[in-house]
Design an enzyme around this catalytic site. Sequence first.
Site, PDB file in Angstrom:
ATOM      1  N   ASP A 238       0.808  -1.218   0.000  1.00 20.82           N
ATOM      2  CA  ASP A 238       0.000   0.000   0.000  1.00 20.82           C
ATOM      3  C   ASP A 238       0.839   1.265   0.000  1.00 20.82           C
ATOM      4  OD1 ASP A 238      -2.734   0.355  -0.319  1.00 20.82           O
ATOM      5  OD2 ASP A 238      -2.997   1.075   1.724  1.00 20.82           O
ATOM      6  N   ASP A 601     -11.637  -5.620  10.998  1.00 18.81           N
ATOM      7  CA  ASP A 601     -11.726  -7.074  11.051  1.00 18.81           C
ATOM      8  C   ASP A 601     -12.953  -7.536  11.839  1.00 18.81           C
ATOM      9  OD1 ASP A 601     -10.671  -6.002  13.342  1.00 18.81           O
ATOM     10  OD2 ASP A 601      -9.009  -7.416  13.527  1.00 18.81           O
TER      11      ASP A 601
END
Length: 910
Positions: A238, A601
């Site tokens: 990223d 998550d």
Amino acid sequence: MAPPQAPADGGVVVAGGTAVPSENGAGDHHGGSVDNSNGVVGGRTTVPSSVAANGNGKQHGTRERKKKPAVVSPMDKYWTPIDDKEAAEAVEDGGEDGRRPLLFRTYRVKGILLHPYRLLTLLRLIAIILFFIWRIRHPYADGMWLWWISMVGDFWFGVTWLLNQVAKLNPIKRVPDLSLLRQQFDLPDGNSNLPRLDVFINTVDPINEPMIYTMNSILSILAVDYPIDRTATYLSDDGGSIIHYEGLLETANFAKLWVPFCRKHSIEPRAPQSYFAVKSHPYTGNVPDEFADDHRHMSKEYDEFKVHLDALFTKIPERSDAYNAEAKEGVKATWMADGTQWPGTWFDPAENHKKGQHAGIVKVMLNHPGDEPRFGGPASAETPLDFSAVDVRLPMLVYISREKNPSYDHQKKAGAMNVQLRVSALLTNAPFIINFDGDHYVNNSQAFRAAMCFMLDRRDGDNTAFVQFPQRFDDVDPTDRYCNHNRVFFDATLLGLNGIQGPSYVGTGCMFRRIAVYGIDPPRWRTDAFKLVDNPNKFGNSMPFINSIPSAANQEWSMTSPPAHEESVMEELNNVMKSAYEDGTEFGKEIGWVYNIATEDVVTGFRVHRTGWRSMYCRIEPDAFRGTAPINLTERLYQILRWSGGSLEMFFSHCPLLAGHRLNFMQRIAYTNMTAYPISSVFLVFYLLFPIIWIFRGEFYIQKPFPTYVLYLVIIIAMTELIGMVEIKWAGLTLLDWIRNEQFYIIGATAVYPLATLHIVLKLVLRGNGVSFKLTAKQATSTVNEKYAEMYVVQWAPLLIPTIVVIAVNVGAIGAAIGKAIVEGWSLLQMADASLGLVFNAWILLLIYPFALGIMGRWSKRPYILFILFMIGFAVVAAVVVAIHAARTGSVRFHFRHSGGASFPTSWGF
């Protein structure tokens, strides 16, 4: 036979051994065992019967092996199977009529522990109710405002304890049967019918997340014991860094030696950094006479590989400087080895080449290997290792860096995962996905197969959305000072959730069913009018991506992936990586990983459970995956801040209590507890600071009559300890694990949770931006001379101040009590009264003990120094009290008298 020891030069003594197989791959169904075909059974070492193994785990040749009695792990001592009838029926039907076998066994805690555990929980609940009834009937205290705070706080503590406890009243363990999985899905010719699997790895910064960890993770995945032609690994960078790209090139090159070496000698673990760090290796391979030479050569090759990785940080800038000098365009570009400009982030940022602004990149580093085995050559001058009997194919490997545009919020890790989801759908479209953080590696090469046992089981496999493994860590100090392992959560709480709708998703080491991530309903909730894609617009404008969804749902795949270099494929890949692709879609909401929250998550797992899917918990031995924990106190606290802040955000923005009817009621309770727990700190901080009242006033009761109040508290606290003792037995924990959990809860409640609560107030109530959460930096590789050097580094931050204040207040309270006892002449009754309060103060200091060591830095290597500092603190405060008394009276008398005096506070009573 004892494991062979390493010689002084760091080599490995090769020794054979006697196989210790179990009756099946599940190690007689004792939790945590793995299949014996790769040399590891329930943590015991074996010598496999084959001469050489290919990448699909198939072996050539057999020989007789002696059996030894199965060794029962302490983790499995108190568990008993509950699916014997189903298992017997499965053996009888023999898989006829297309019925899949039972690929895992189910266990419940034996009644000798489970029944007392439930009874103690009930008795403590009754005691709490009676306690509150008594307190309401006796609203007497020296300060009613304190009584009210105490009542509300105690009520909240009682509720949160109940929410936490009820989710663990039916713990369930499920153990995969890897032997049966091989029988059912592996073919005689060495191929396999196991489903395709896409592996996602995420990384951002090669400094905060050292590149050596990321590349070790990739090497361990490439070498895993799963069909070579059915796995593909996607590294999402990223940061768009050329360092990661060229590091991946070096890794792909080194893997040509490392992966066949692992297959030839059944190496465990298959991450070289971890493997070579171990000084002794029980040999479990097939050709022990070649192992010493192969090991020595691979160790040398790995050292050279690390040198090549380190050299990239100077090699690439030097190359770029040379190209820039020739180009003479005035732009300091970053250049690739082929003489083209790097499309991602440059060392010297420029327009369209800096963090947050660069083009998307997809590079296929290793192509699809095909489905035919390809054996290596014999040893030669160029290739010293003999791979003539080893399949040398490597799984597919892809580098991804999504497009970045300053006009868009790219949603950090969740956004990167969703891009991986779309890119992988166009290239391999595996029906199953497993994700890793950049610092986690495969520690047990059977782990992927273990997860598949749950996904492919005939009972509830089709309705299983994900399989969560526990998080384990390397390089944590032996006493786990900062509770990095968090074993109470992973080995107790998640086993409890396993008996409801399944464990929560905790970010790494989790295998998903792809269509569950797409937000599609599980089979058990589908109607006759059900459509996989009811509204194509919510998936975006990529028709190839949308068309891939039915294939993933039906577990269909082509044996070869489309060439990524074809113009049409590249055009579509660039499209799904664009920042604007998700505009007007459901990505980040009902599709993919959830956005706008720090704990993407847990929220993503909650959304999947809310849709009606279930999940499974898988704990095997050796550990499936291992990673690197933040060993520094400040970094650990920042990590907890991110988790607790995200949990509170989830409670208010995705309130579990308001979820639909598909979410199991008990699962709803569990999610409520997992998201609302930071609120407890508001009351807990009051309790921990109550001793300051004693310092300034000298008399304060929370509740009267005092003896009855104390009796209730002693009973409730004693029952809590008993419940904890039973819990650590069935969960396979140690007393130290339990103590560390209690200690770090108090540390978090003073240093972190109040700030997390402030964050949610600013964000929701005052409509502010809240508190920003920093990326947790992982520890660098430890030095030989000082293995846990980073644990002794003190990084001062505002997070440390509240807990330091709590320490000071409780030290001051003890010192003030000593001073008052000296100058005011307490009676024995008064001293006994005071001692109860002192127990609370000492208990708090004991719980905050790891924090106090952390802020001592290198002095904490000698813990007795902390005890000396506390003694000095007590003496100083006592001296100040005596001095103040002398200033008021004009004289000091050291005596004890038998009447009068002050009562010590009962602030410990919560």
